[in-house]
Design a protein around this motif. Structure first.
Motif, PDB file in Angstrom:
ATOM      1  N   GLY A 137     -29.409  12.718  50.031  1.00  0.00           N
ATOM      2  CA  GLY A 137     -30.765  12.369  50.443  1.00  0.00           C
ATOM      3  C   GLY A 137     -31.474  11.571  49.364  1.00  0.00           C
ATOM      4  N   PHE A 138     -32.492  10.849  49.786  1.00  0.00           N
ATOM      5  CA  PHE A 138     -33.197   9.945  48.871  1.00  0.00           C
ATOM      6  C   PHE A 138     -34.657  10.355  48.640  1.00  0.00           C
ATOM      7  CE2 PHE A 138     -29.674   7.543  50.583  1.00  0.00           C
ATOM      8  CZ  PHE A 138     -29.226   6.804  49.511  1.00  0.00           C
ATOM      9  N   ASP A 139     -35.108  11.389  49.321  1.00  0.00           N
ATOM     10  CA  ASP A 139     -36.531  11.705  49.245  1.00  0.00           C
ATOM     11  C   ASP A 139     -36.912  12.287  47.889  1.00  0.00           C
ATOM     12  OD1 ASP A 139     -39.157  12.018  49.985  1.00  0.00           O
ATOM     13  OD2 ASP A 139     -38.835  13.919  51.030  1.00  0.00           O
ATOM     14  N   ARG A 140     -38.006  11.770  47.337  1.00  0.00           N
ATOM     15  CA  ARG A 140     -38.627  12.333  46.136  1.00  0.00           C
ATOM     16  C   ARG A 140     -40.033  12.788  46.546  1.00  0.00           C
ATOM     17  NH1 ARG A 140     -37.182  10.369  41.236  1.00  0.00           N
ATOM     18  NH2 ARG A 140     -38.623  11.953  40.464  1.00  0.00           N
ATOM     19  N   PRO A 141     -40.169  13.999  47.094  1.00  0.00           N
ATOM     20  CA  PRO A 141     -41.451  14.418  47.686  1.00  0.00           C
ATOM     21  C   PRO A 141     -42.606  14.483  46.708  1.00  0.00           C
ATOM     22  CG  PRO A 141     -39.907  16.269  47.549  1.00  0.00           C
ATOM     23  CD  PRO A 141     -39.127  15.028  47.227  1.00  0.00           C
ATOM     24  N   GLY A 160     -35.781   5.298  55.700  1.00  0.00           N
ATOM     25  CA  GLY A 160     -35.097   4.637  56.796  1.00  0.00           C
ATOM     26  C   GLY A 160     -34.234   3.492  56.328  1.00  0.00           C
ATOM     27  N   TYR A 161     -34.657   2.818  55.266  1.00  0.00           N
ATOM     28  CA  TYR A 161     -33.865   1.721  54.710  1.00  0.00           C
ATOM     29  C   TYR A 161     -32.506   2.224  54.232  1.00  0.00           C
ATOM     30  CZ  TYR A 161     -32.432  -2.121  51.707  1.00  0.00           C
ATOM     31  OH  TYR A 161     -31.714  -3.134  51.119  1.00  0.00           O
ATOM     32  N   PHE A 162     -32.479   3.458  53.749  1.00  0.00           N
ATOM     33  CA  PHE A 162     -31.230   4.056  53.277  1.00  0.00           C
ATOM     34  C   PHE A 162     -30.552   4.884  54.388  1.00  0.00           C
ATOM     35  CE2 PHE A 162     -33.682   3.485  49.317  1.00  0.00           C
ATOM     36  CZ  PHE A 162     -32.770   2.742  48.596  1.00  0.00           C
ATOM     37  N   ASP A 163     -30.923   4.599  55.629  1.00  0.00           N
ATOM     38  CA  ASP A 163     -30.321   5.259  56.795  1.00  0.00           C
ATOM     39  C   ASP A 163     -30.575   6.764  56.801  1.00  0.00           C
ATOM     40  OD1 ASP A 163     -29.212   2.863  57.837  1.00  0.00           O
ATOM     41  OD2 ASP A 163     -27.568   3.009  56.396  1.00  0.00           O
ATOM     42  N   GLU A 164     -31.692   7.177  56.250  1.00  0.00           N
ATOM     43  CA  GLU A 164     -32.064   8.587  56.262  1.00  0.00           C
ATOM     44  C   GLU A 164     -33.316   8.756  57.107  1.00  0.00           C
ATOM     45  OE1 GLU A 164     -33.494  12.153  53.197  1.00  0.00           O
ATOM     46  OE2 GLU A 164     -32.371  10.443  52.439  1.00  0.00           O
TER      47      GLU A 164
END
Length: 605
Positions: free
Chosen positions: A206-210, A388-392
């Motif tokens: 995952g790419f999220d940095r909340p 979304g750019y990273f397909d997530e």
């Protein structure tokens, strides 16, 4: 034999607790660790601060031999080695900054089997002499850091990384792990293929940095004033990075910020090695310094308490943006990613790409830059667009931690305004840029307008009910919607895309964003540490203890403990070494080494 710091017959969870001071693994970490312990390979895409390094450091301690870590950055290698040594791990680095005697001493440790981990640059590891050394040693695993550098689709492709695929051939039985924070789907597949791995080796955590708040603002004439307003409002204190495109802009911005009362230093390739090293060292040790830099600064910076990353100029791609903003808030505490942009920035970046040969790579770079522009102009949740750019897929409708969620932009029925812009572009023969189109629409009497006879056009002054700034915003949005194209070869001339025909005929409506003038609200109080009072006083006292210990060892303070561990001391108030050991990030070695000093500081307070 496994490392001496690993208890006999230990399990991964035991090593995690005894060496690294953590009670539980983060998502994916244990699966990856066990895969490497079983002699299998892995490609790991994990956000900055998500625990990538532990995925190879821990199994390197448990497997026979030495873990070889390939990294392109001397600063990062030295930083990780210093942090490992603090935990009692036998780690070393081999780089060009060492003397011959220093390098040979590490090489002897490598052959003798007394090292747990050894960090080297990609250029060095492929040299025949170093290859012979590796064959004389027992290699526990091969770790490739910043693995996006392997792929030509990555945002920081480096040709010397291509040779690393030969390591897999030279050491076919040694488990290999490649890690990076930023890789879109094509880059991920490229890494897997170049390292001759199977698709089941890929782990995308995952790419999220909340904890990062994303804010994008249209750039005004004096963007530095916008930057200062952001800093004063949201980060009056704390360390951060400001990115600029040119060396001249870096120097001017650092000087200007210093004149406004912020402690700021420049960093770019034009400075001497000594100046760059001094400014970087100062940044690593300081709690309240702003580094104004080109992209020459940042990779390899492991400082966990960077509170903001600001862009005065747009980065090249969304991957670069994600990588650079990811240098903020590695400790998990609230942090900010702020960017100012304008259409001219995007045009200039497109033109820079066009200076090279037209091929698949350049076309891909244009597409990536268009995606960045779409992110800037989006009215949707920034986090949704970025992931979304990273397909997530972001699992929520809004994140409540970006400008578009905190202050949803108002939209308005802009079909008529869009028609005026499109008509003006057509009547000026699609040969002029956004600034000139805005001048014509507002009825300006410039020399350029008179020279081309545009003061006689029906569209001259047809938009005098709006300021030029509003028309430039409308033009940017129409470009982002694909109704207008920017002719890079024609110096940024605006051209009509065939898709605009239904808008001109009135068959398709256009919704436009109305820019908000109100500042983004500051972070919620319950997500921030106290800025004053007894708890803050104790935290500052503990920070002084940490600073004194760091100075005595000539290491950055965060190598001893992160701020999060100090805040845990404030909250838990440990009174014994056993209590101290239970704090996050302590571990056996740090309990022995630092427990007495911090317990004394707590008792004195």
């Amino acid at each position: 034999m496994p490392s001496p710091v690993v208890p006999s017959r230990a399990q991964p969870a035991d090593v995690l607790q005894s060496v690294f001071g953590h009670d539980t693994f983060r998502p994916y970490q244990e699966r990856i660790v066990r895969r490497l312990l079983n002699g299998q390979h892995a490609v790991v895409i994990m956000p900055t601060g998500g625990g990538k390094s532990l995925c190879y450091q821990l199994p390197a301690l448990m497997r026979d031999g030495v873990g070889i870590v390939v990294s392109p950055l001397i600063a990062l290698m030295e930083d990780q080695v210093a942090a490992l040594r603090q935990r009692g791990v036998s780690a070393a680095v081999i780089n060009s900054g060492q003397s011959t005697d220093e390098r040979r001493a590490v090489e002897q440790q490598l052959v003798d089997g007394t090292l747990d981990l050894c960090y080297v640059a990609p250029e060095r590891i492929m040299r025949p002499r170093f290859q012979r050394l590796l064959h004389c040693a027992t290699v526990a695993l091969l770790a490739i850091d910043e693995a996006h550098c392997i792929s030509q689709w990555g945002h920081d492709f480096r040709p010397e990384y291509l040779q690393l695929s030969e390591l897999r051939t030279a050491f076919p039985e040694v488990p290999c792990i490649a890690v990076t924070a930023t890789a879109d789907a094509p880059t991920q597949q490229s890494i897997v293929q170049r390292l001759h791995l199977d698709d089941d080796a890929l782990f995308v955590a995952g790419f999220d940095r909340p904890n990062i708040r994303y804010t994008v603002v249209p750039k005004r004439r004096n963007a530095r004033t916008q930057l200062l307003r952001f800093l004063n409002r949201e980060h009056p204190h704390g360390a951060g990075i400001v990115y600029c495109l040119s060396r001249k802009r870096v120097e001017q911005t650092a000087e200007w910020l210093s004149a406004q009362g912020r402690t700021a230093v420049p960093y770019h390739a034009g400075l001497s090695d000594e100046q760059r090293a001094a400014h970087q060292e100062r940044f690593l040790h300081a709690d309240d310094l702003v580094v104004v830099a080109t992209v020459a600064f940042g990779m390899g910076i492991n400082k966990p308490d960077v509170r903001f990353v600001a862009h005065l100029d747009v980065p090249k791609t969304l991957e670069a943006y994600y990588q650079e903003t990811g240098r903020a808030g590695r400790d998990g505490e609230p942090a900010s990613a702020w960017m100012a942009y304008r259409l001219a920035d995007i045009v200039r970046m497109h033109r820079f790409i066009d200076d090279g040969a037209a091929n698949d790579f350049s076309r891909r770079q244009h597409q990536k830059l268009d995606a960045l522009f779409g992110y800037c102009e989006s009215t949707a949740c920034r986090r949704t667009v970025l992931l979304g750019y990273f397909d997530e897929t972001y699992p929520h409708a809004r994140c409540d931690n970006c400008d578009n969620c905190l202050q949803p932009p108002h939209t308005w029925q802009g079909t008529e305004a869009a028609q005026k812009v499109l008509s003006c572009i057509a009547r000026t023969e699609q040969r002029f840029g956004a600034a000139h189109i805005a001048d014509v629409l507002t009825g300006s009497n410039t020399k350029k307008i008179r020279q081309h006879g545009h003061d006689a056009l029906p569209t001259h002054g047809v938009g005098d009910n709006r300021p030029k700034r509003a028309w430039r915003s409308i033009i940017r949005q129409l470009v982002a919607k694909g109704l207008i194209r920017v002719d890079m070869a024609g110096y940024g001339a605006l051209q009509l895309d065939p898709s605009c025909a239904p808008v001109l005929r009135g068959e398709t409506a256009v919704e436009l964003r109305r820019p908000s003038k109100a500042p983004v609200a500051p972070a919620a109080a319950d997500s921030e540490r106290p800025s004053h009072g007894p708890e803050r006083d104790l935290f500052d006292a503990l920070r002084e203890t940490r600073a004194a210990l760091a100075k005595a060892q000539e290491v950055p303070p965060y190598v001893i403990f992160h701020d999060k561990t100090l805040w845990a001391m404030v909250e838990k108030r440990p009174a014994t070494l056993a209590d101290f050991r239970r704090l996050p990030g302590v571990g056996d070695m740090k309990q022995k080494r630092y427990g007495p000093d911090f317990l004394e500081a707590l008792a004195d307070f």
